[in-house]
Design a protein around this motif. Structure first.
Motif, PDB file in Angstrom:
ATOM      1  N   MET A 127       0.848  -1.194   0.000  1.00 36.85           N
ATOM      2  CA  MET A 127       0.000   0.000   0.000  1.00 36.85           C
ATOM      3  C   MET A 127       0.879   1.239   0.000  1.00 36.85           C
ATOM      4  O   MET A 127       2.051   1.185   0.377  1.00 36.85           O
ATOM      5  CB  MET A 127      -0.942   0.000   1.204  1.00 36.85           C
ATOM      6  N   GLU A 128       0.298   2.332  -0.443  1.00 42.06           N
ATOM      7  CA  GLU A 128       1.013   3.592  -0.554  1.00 42.06           C
ATOM      8  C   GLU A 128       0.554   4.528   0.553  1.00 42.06           C
ATOM      9  O   GLU A 128      -0.624   4.583   0.871  1.00 42.06           O
ATOM     10  CB  GLU A 128       0.709   4.211  -1.920  1.00 42.06           C
ATOM     11  N   ALA A 129       1.511   5.258   1.144  1.00 40.45           N
ATOM     12  CA  ALA A 129       1.178   6.218   2.200  1.00 40.45           C
ATOM     13  C   ALA A 129       2.026   7.468   2.011  1.00 40.45           C
ATOM     14  O   ALA A 129       3.163   7.398   1.537  1.00 40.45           O
ATOM     15  CB  ALA A 129       1.454   5.613   3.572  1.00 40.45           C
ATOM     16  N   GLY A 130       1.474   8.589   2.400  1.00 38.75           N
ATOM     17  CA  GLY A 130       2.239   9.826   2.425  1.00 38.75           C
ATOM     18  C   GLY A 130       3.110   9.846   3.663  1.00 38.75           C
ATOM     19  O   GLY A 130       2.873   9.107   4.624  1.00 38.75           O
ATOM     20  N   ILE A 131       4.124  10.693   3.674  1.00 38.12           N
ATOM     21  CA  ILE A 131       5.027  10.769   4.815  1.00 38.12           C
ATOM     22  C   ILE A 131       5.247  12.233   5.177  1.00 38.12           C
ATOM     23  O   ILE A 131       5.349  13.084   4.286  1.00 38.12           O
ATOM     24  CB  ILE A 131       6.365  10.045   4.506  1.00 38.12           C
ATOM     25  N   VAL A 132       5.277  12.533   6.472  1.00 35.21           N
ATOM     26  CA  VAL A 132       5.485  13.893   6.950  1.00 35.21           C
ATOM     27  C   VAL A 132       6.987  14.089   7.130  1.00 35.21           C
ATOM     28  O   VAL A 132       7.619  13.408   7.938  1.00 35.21           O
ATOM     29  CB  VAL A 132       4.738  14.131   8.284  1.00 35.21           C
ATOM     30  N   LEU A 133       7.548  15.033   6.359  1.00 38.68           N
ATOM     31  CA  LEU A 133       8.983  15.306   6.392  1.00 38.68           C
ATOM     32  C   LEU A 133       9.227  16.793   6.573  1.00 38.68           C
ATOM     33  O   LEU A 133       8.380  17.613   6.221  1.00 38.68           O
ATOM     34  CB  LEU A 133       9.640  14.863   5.082  1.00 38.68           C
ATOM     35  N   SER A 134      10.404  17.138   7.067  1.00 37.56           N
ATOM     36  CA  SER A 134      10.815  18.537   7.116  1.00 37.56           C
ATOM     37  C   SER A 134      11.522  18.874   5.803  1.00 37.56           C
ATOM     38  O   SER A 134      11.860  17.983   5.011  1.00 37.56           O
ATOM     39  CB  SER A 134      11.732  18.782   8.314  1.00 37.56           C
ATOM     40  N   GLY A 135      11.767  20.141   5.554  1.00 39.04           N
ATOM     41  CA  GLY A 135      12.384  20.580   4.301  1.00 39.04           C
ATOM     42  C   GLY A 135      13.743  19.966   4.012  1.00 39.04           C
ATOM     43  O   GLY A 135      13.971  19.426   2.924  1.00 39.04           O
ATOM     44  N   PRO A 136      14.689  20.008   4.971  1.00 35.15           N
ATOM     45  CA  PRO A 136      16.002  19.404   4.714  1.00 35.15           C
ATOM     46  C   PRO A 136      15.943  17.893   4.489  1.00 35.15           C
ATOM     47  O   PRO A 136      16.742  17.341   3.744  1.00 35.15           O
ATOM     48  CB  PRO A 136      16.798  19.726   5.979  1.00 35.15           C
ATOM     49  N   GLU A 137      14.965  17.221   5.113  1.00 36.07           N
ATOM     50  CA  GLU A 137      14.819  15.774   4.896  1.00 36.07           C
ATOM     51  C   GLU A 137      14.405  15.479   3.460  1.00 36.07           C
ATOM     52  O   GLU A 137      14.878  14.512   2.862  1.00 36.07           O
ATOM     53  CB  GLU A 137      13.794  15.188   5.867  1.00 36.07           C
ATOM     54  N   VAL A 138      13.554  16.335   2.903  1.00 37.42           N
ATOM     55  CA  VAL A 138      13.127  16.148   1.514  1.00 37.42           C
ATOM     56  C   VAL A 138      14.330  16.302   0.587  1.00 37.42           C
ATOM     57  O   VAL A 138      14.524  15.520  -0.346  1.00 37.42           O
ATOM     58  CB  VAL A 138      12.018  17.155   1.143  1.00 37.42           C
ATOM     59  N   LYS A 139      15.164  17.295   0.859  1.00 38.06           N
ATOM     60  CA  LYS A 139      16.354  17.516   0.027  1.00 38.06           C
ATOM     61  C   LYS A 139      17.308  16.326   0.122  1.00 38.06           C
ATOM     62  O   LYS A 139      17.886  15.908  -0.879  1.00 38.06           O
ATOM     63  CB  LYS A 139      17.061  18.801   0.446  1.00 38.06           C
TER      64      LYS A 139
END
Length: 149
Positions: free
Chosen positions: A20-32
């Motif tokens: 299954m697919e889920a969204g994830i809560v990340l901070s800005g530097p984590e996305v980078k």
């Protein structure tokens, strides 16, 4: 779809029943950091706490060019799922020997990070050996076919 990182070891250690697919809560530097491919899913797992799903032991390296103080690379991260999906997961995870394992993290076209989760059952050692033998046999057949052409 751009795959940021994947957990190849999960397919070796577990039988994956359902994904299954889920969204994830990340901070800005984590996305980078994820976009740079600096993440490790090897020891990660998901668990349910207070009716919410969280990821544990996912290592996302701190972003080098971040001016803020870096967050803990192993912190727990919240997953975004609908209530009905969480209820189904609670029922499945109450069975013996079932775990919720992250298989890969990827970015969709809109730039959002998603996690593919798998309901997994552990493999025994002899099952792993059989899977390796099957993979080697398939590779040998492919090599023979390539050499004949």
């Amino acid at each position: 779809m751009k795959i940021a990182c994947s957990n190849k070891k999960a397919y070796h250690d577990y039988y994956i029943d359902k994904t299954m697919e889920a969204g994830i809560v990340l901070s800005g530097p984590e996305v980078k950091s994820l976009r740079a491919g600096k993440a490790n899913l090897k020891d990660g797992y998901a668990g349910i706490r207070n009716g919410e799903v969280f990821l544990y032991n996912i290592h996302i390296s701190p972003y080098n060019f971040c001016t803020d103080s870096a967050a803990d690379p192993l912190r727990m991260r919240k997953l975004l799922l609908h209530r009905q999906e969480i209820r189904k997961l609670i029922g499945k995870l109450n069975e013996k020997g079932v775990a919720l394992i992250p298989l890969k993290i990827y970015f969709i076209d809109k730039g959002k990070a998603k996690v593919e989760l798998g309901l997994a059952r552990g493999k025994k050692i002899y099952d792993k050996r059989e899977a390796l033998k099957e993979q080697q046999a398939v590779r040998e057949v492919q090599r023979m076919l390539r050499h004949q052409e």
